[in-house]
Write a protein that holds these residues in place. Structure first.
Motif, PDB file in Angstrom:
ATOM      1  N   THR A   1      -4.819 -34.266  -8.779  1.00  0.00           N
ATOM      2  CA  THR A   1      -4.852 -34.912 -10.095  1.00  0.00           C
ATOM      3  C   THR A   1      -4.050 -36.206 -10.111  1.00  0.00           C
ATOM      4  O   THR A   1      -3.848 -36.792 -11.174  1.00  0.00           O
ATOM      5  CB  THR A   1      -4.295 -33.965 -11.178  1.00  0.00           C
ATOM      6  OG1 THR A   1      -2.884 -33.764 -10.966  1.00  0.00           O
ATOM      7  CG2 THR A   1      -4.989 -32.621 -11.149  1.00  0.00           C
TER       8      THR A   1
ATOM      9  N   THR B   1      13.258 -37.112 -11.796  1.00  0.00           N
ATOM     10  CA  THR B   1      12.652 -36.009 -11.048  1.00  0.00           C
ATOM     11  C   THR B   1      13.380 -35.743  -9.740  1.00  0.00           C
ATOM     12  O   THR B   1      13.477 -34.602  -9.302  1.00  0.00           O
ATOM     13  CB  THR B   1      11.177 -36.309 -10.736  1.00  0.00           C
ATOM     14  OG1 THR B   1      11.096 -37.508  -9.949  1.00  0.00           O
ATOM     15  CG2 THR B   1      10.384 -36.491 -12.009  1.00  0.00           C
TER      16      THR B   1
ATOM     17  N   SER C   1      -1.845 -32.156  -6.650  1.00  0.00           N
ATOM     18  CA  SER C   1      -2.043 -33.310  -5.759  1.00  0.00           C
ATOM     19  C   SER C   1      -3.367 -33.997  -6.041  1.00  0.00           C
ATOM     20  O   SER C   1      -3.470 -35.228  -6.005  1.00  0.00           O
ATOM     21  CB  SER C   1      -2.003 -32.859  -4.293  1.00  0.00           C
ATOM     22  OG  SER C   1      -0.749 -32.332  -3.950  1.00  0.00           O
TER      23      SER C   1
ATOM     24  N   THR D   1      10.748 -40.239  -9.736  1.00  0.00           N
ATOM     25  CA  THR D   1      11.607 -41.096 -10.550  1.00  0.00           C
ATOM     26  C   THR D   1      13.046 -40.652 -10.376  1.00  0.00           C
ATOM     27  O   THR D   1      13.337 -39.647  -9.717  1.00  0.00           O
ATOM     28  CB  THR D   1      11.226 -41.003 -12.043  1.00  0.00           C
ATOM     29  OG1 THR D   1      11.507 -39.663 -12.509  1.00  0.00           O
ATOM     30  CG2 THR D   1       9.753 -41.318 -12.264  1.00  0.00           C
TER      31      THR D   1
ATOM     32  N   GLU E   1      -7.880 -36.475 -17.013  1.00  0.00           N
ATOM     33  CA  GLU E   1      -6.499 -36.038 -16.811  1.00  0.00           C
ATOM     34  C   GLU E   1      -5.924 -36.529 -15.488  1.00  0.00           C
ATOM     35  O   GLU E   1      -4.797 -36.207 -15.145  1.00  0.00           O
ATOM     36  CB  GLU E   1      -6.422 -34.504 -16.871  1.00  0.00           C
ATOM     37  CG  GLU E   1      -6.777 -33.935 -18.238  1.00  0.00           C
ATOM     38  CD  GLU E   1      -6.751 -32.416 -18.258  1.00  0.00           C
ATOM     39  OE1 GLU E   1      -6.626 -31.809 -17.174  1.00  0.00           O
ATOM     40  OE2 GLU E   1      -6.866 -31.833 -19.342  1.00  0.00           O
TER      41      GLU E   1
ATOM     42  N   SER F   1     -10.114 -32.826 -13.136  1.00  0.00           N
ATOM     43  CA  SER F   1      -9.173 -33.762 -13.761  1.00  0.00           C
ATOM     44  C   SER F   1      -9.841 -35.108 -14.049  1.00  0.00           C
ATOM     45  O   SER F   1      -9.540 -35.767 -15.048  1.00  0.00           O
ATOM     46  CB  SER F   1      -7.950 -33.974 -12.865  1.00  0.00           C
ATOM     47  OG  SER F   1      -8.298 -34.599 -11.638  1.00  0.00           O
TER      48      SER F   1
ATOM     49  N   ARG G   1       4.193 -36.536  -6.320  1.00  0.00           N
ATOM     50  CA  ARG G   1       5.319 -35.644  -6.047  1.00  0.00           C
ATOM     51  C   ARG G   1       4.801 -34.335  -5.442  1.00  0.00           C
ATOM     52  O   ARG G   1       5.344 -33.832  -4.455  1.00  0.00           O
ATOM     53  CB  ARG G   1       6.103 -35.355  -7.334  1.00  0.00           C
ATOM     54  CG  ARG G   1       6.706 -36.582  -8.003  1.00  0.00           C
ATOM     55  CD  ARG G   1       7.671 -36.176  -9.097  1.00  0.00           C
ATOM     56  NE  ARG G   1       7.037 -35.383 -10.140  1.00  0.00           N
ATOM     57  CZ  ARG G   1       6.478 -35.890 -11.226  1.00  0.00           C
ATOM     58  NH1 ARG G   1       6.440 -37.217 -11.398  1.00  0.00           N
ATOM     59  NH2 ARG G   1       5.946 -35.102 -12.150  1.00  0.00           N
TER      60      ARG G   1
ATOM     61  N   VAL H   1      -4.004 -38.790 -13.360  1.00  0.00           N
ATOM     62  CA  VAL H   1      -2.959 -39.784 -13.609  1.00  0.00           C
ATOM     63  C   VAL H   1      -2.043 -39.848 -12.384  1.00  0.00           C
ATOM     64  O   VAL H   1      -1.575 -38.813 -11.896  1.00  0.00           O
ATOM     65  CB  VAL H   1      -2.113 -39.428 -14.853  1.00  0.00           C
ATOM     66  CG1 VAL H   1      -1.012 -40.466 -15.062  1.00  0.00           C
ATOM     67  CG2 VAL H   1      -2.982 -39.323 -16.096  1.00  0.00           C
ATOM     68  N   ILE H   2      -1.785 -41.039 -11.890  1.00  0.00           N
ATOM     69  CA  ILE H   2      -0.859 -41.203 -10.772  1.00  0.00           C
ATOM     70  C   ILE H   2       0.571 -40.960 -11.272  1.00  0.00           C
ATOM     71  O   ILE H   2       1.019 -41.596 -12.224  1.00  0.00           O
ATOM     72  CB  ILE H   2      -0.963 -42.603 -10.147  1.00  0.00           C
ATOM     73  CG1 ILE H   2      -2.375 -42.831  -9.593  1.00  0.00           C
ATOM     74  CG2 ILE H   2       0.080 -42.790  -9.061  1.00  0.00           C
ATOM     75  CD1 ILE H   2      -2.744 -41.910  -8.453  1.00  0.00           C
ATOM     76  N   GLN H   3       1.269 -40.021 -10.621  1.00  0.00           N
ATOM     77  CA  GLN H   3       2.653 -39.719 -10.972  1.00  0.00           C
ATOM     78  C   GLN H   3       3.504 -39.796  -9.714  1.00  0.00           C
ATOM     79  O   GLN H   3       3.130 -39.244  -8.678  1.00  0.00           O
ATOM     80  CB  GLN H   3       2.765 -38.316 -11.587  1.00  0.00           C
ATOM     81  CG  GLN H   3       1.940 -38.138 -12.844  1.00  0.00           C
ATOM     82  CD  GLN H   3       2.060 -36.729 -13.403  1.00  0.00           C
ATOM     83  OE1 GLN H   3       3.150 -36.245 -13.701  1.00  0.00           O
ATOM     84  NE2 GLN H   3       0.925 -36.052 -13.536  1.00  0.00           N
ATOM     85  N   THR H   4       4.638 -40.459  -9.803  1.00  0.00           N
ATOM     86  CA  THR H   4       5.502 -40.645  -8.645  1.00  0.00           C
ATOM     87  C   THR H   4       6.895 -40.087  -8.923  1.00  0.00           C
ATOM     88  O   THR H   4       7.201 -39.641 -10.025  1.00  0.00           O
ATOM     89  CB  THR H   4       5.617 -42.136  -8.299  1.00  0.00           C
ATOM     90  OG1 THR H   4       6.193 -42.832  -9.421  1.00  0.00           O
ATOM     91  CG2 THR H   4       4.246 -42.736  -7.995  1.00  0.00           C
TER      92      THR H   4
ATOM     93  N   ASN I   1      -0.841 -36.468  -8.748  1.00  0.00           N
ATOM     94  CA  ASN I   1       0.598 -36.200  -8.723  1.00  0.00           C
ATOM     95  C   ASN I   1       1.117 -36.375  -7.299  1.00  0.00           C
ATOM     96  O   ASN I   1       0.976 -35.474  -6.457  1.00  0.00           O
ATOM     97  CB  ASN I   1       0.875 -34.791  -9.239  1.00  0.00           C
ATOM     98  CG  ASN I   1       2.354 -34.550  -9.489  1.00  0.00           C
ATOM     99  OD1 ASN I   1       3.200 -34.970  -8.714  1.00  0.00           O
ATOM    100  ND2 ASN I   1       2.664 -33.861 -10.574  1.00  0.00           N
TER     101      ASN I   1
END
Length: 347
Positions: free
Chosen positions: A119, A284, A117, A281, A274, A269, A123, A276-279, A121
């Motif tokens: 970093t 996923t 979280s 998809t 390192e 991070s 999700r 990076v915003i990840q959502t 992420n």
């Protein structure tokens, strides 16, 4: 050192000790990629490699250093709740099983979700919030009667919870050394980065550090101080409820752990670029994460802790219920991976 801390309240000292422990754990867990789920998948797919060796480094280091603290008298068994109070074997079995299923579905255990979280992420952040809410419901809310009932099915007295009693002298340390050697062998065989190995060892050291610091605090404070170390399900729930319900943020070791781990992972991070915003998809999905997180939240509270709190922290003091919970986390994670992912990914 004790004189320095006399100018602060016990709660302030506890928060500081938790922050220090959490910062170390969070930064090096993020950098080493420490993750029980990843280790389980490698193990059950008959490909024990770098991720499995990283988990072994962490667990064996925590076990060796914590046992040395106990051997040297810096950590008294009589002060460790997992070794002196009545425990639940049914909770360890059922809770460990549910937690193992949940961490595979949510693609990370409670500690890994918190680290990820920080970093970026999202999700992991959403899943972690669900873990926290369900944990609170199981601790004090609508799910607490079910947790209490399941916990009462099979109880074990505190005098029987110390596994080291059934081992020869220095048996626990010898076990830790053997696991550490196995970690070295796997790391060399799979050419695991030395930095990852070092980070995993530091993560294990932070577990022992938590035990040592809270034990020191208990010995030097006039207040009653709980001796504990790193855990996530209960502390995460307490932190969230404090943010929601308390006009003034309470100070405690547990809250310090959560805040420290998040901050440590974020800083690590960010400094290594390192973050990076990840959502979510289409690939996923969302439902799988939510169901897995809910199972982890209830399972973690039933088992007496998460993959770190019960599995590593409790395992390091040789608590019977912690080892049982850890075993069923590994077992159920392997079965879940086989049913949900293995066939699809290897087809």
């Amino acid at each position: 050192m004790p004189e320095f801390f006399e100018q602060f309240t016990s709660e302030e000292v506890a928060l500081f000790l938790g922050l220090v422990t959490g910062l170390i754990f969070g930064a090096f867990a993020q950098q080493s990629r420490f993750c029980l789920r990843a280790a389980c998948i490698e193990f059950w797919r008959n490909k024990p490699g770098a991720k499995f060796s990283i988990w072994l480094f962490t667990f064996s280091t925590a076990l060796i250093l914590t046992q040395l603290l106990m051997l040297n008298g810096n950590l008294e068994k009589s002060s460790i709740r997992q070794l002196v109070t009545t425990g639940s074997m049914s909770g360890a079995i059922l809770g460990g099983t549910l937690f193992g299923i949940g961490m595979v579905m949510a693609r990370g255990c409670a500690s890994r979700l918190l680290v990820l979280s920080a970093t970026g992420n999202l999700r992991a952040l959403v899943a972690g919030l669900v873990v926290t809410i369900v944990s609170q419901a199981a601790l004090r809310g609508i799910l607490s009667p079910a947790r209490s009932e399941a916990s009462s099915w099979w109880l074990v007295e505190g005098s029987s919870r110390d596994l080291s009693m059934y081992l020869p002298e220095y048996g626990a340390i010898a076990m830790g050394v053997l696991l550490f050697i196995a970690a070295i062998y796997l790391a060399i065989k799979n050419r695991t980065k030395g930095y990852y190995q070092f980070g995993a060892v530091v993560v294990g050291g932070s577990i022992a550090l938590g035990w040592g610091l809270t034990s020191w605090h208990a010995a030097n404070s006039f207040d009653i101080i709980a001796v504990k170390s790193v855990s996530f399900t209960g502390p995460s729930a307490d932190t969230l409820m404090a943010l929601i319900n308390e006009p003034e943020f309470p100070f405690s070791f547990d809250i310090g752990i959560v805040l420290g781990v998040f901050a440590g992972s974020f800083l690590a991070s960010w400094l290594t670029k390192e973050f990076v915003i990840q959502t979510f998809t289409e690939q996923t999905g969302l439902t799988r994460y939510l169901v897995g997180a809910a199972l982890m939240g209830f399972g973690g509270m039933l088992a007496g802790g998460c993959a770190v709190g019960a599995g590593v922290t409790g395992g390091a003091v040789m608590a019977l219920t912690a080892w049982v919970a850890l075993f069923f986390m590994w077992l159920s994670a392997g079965i879940t991976d086989r049913v949900l992912d293995y066939r699809r990914e290897t087809a």
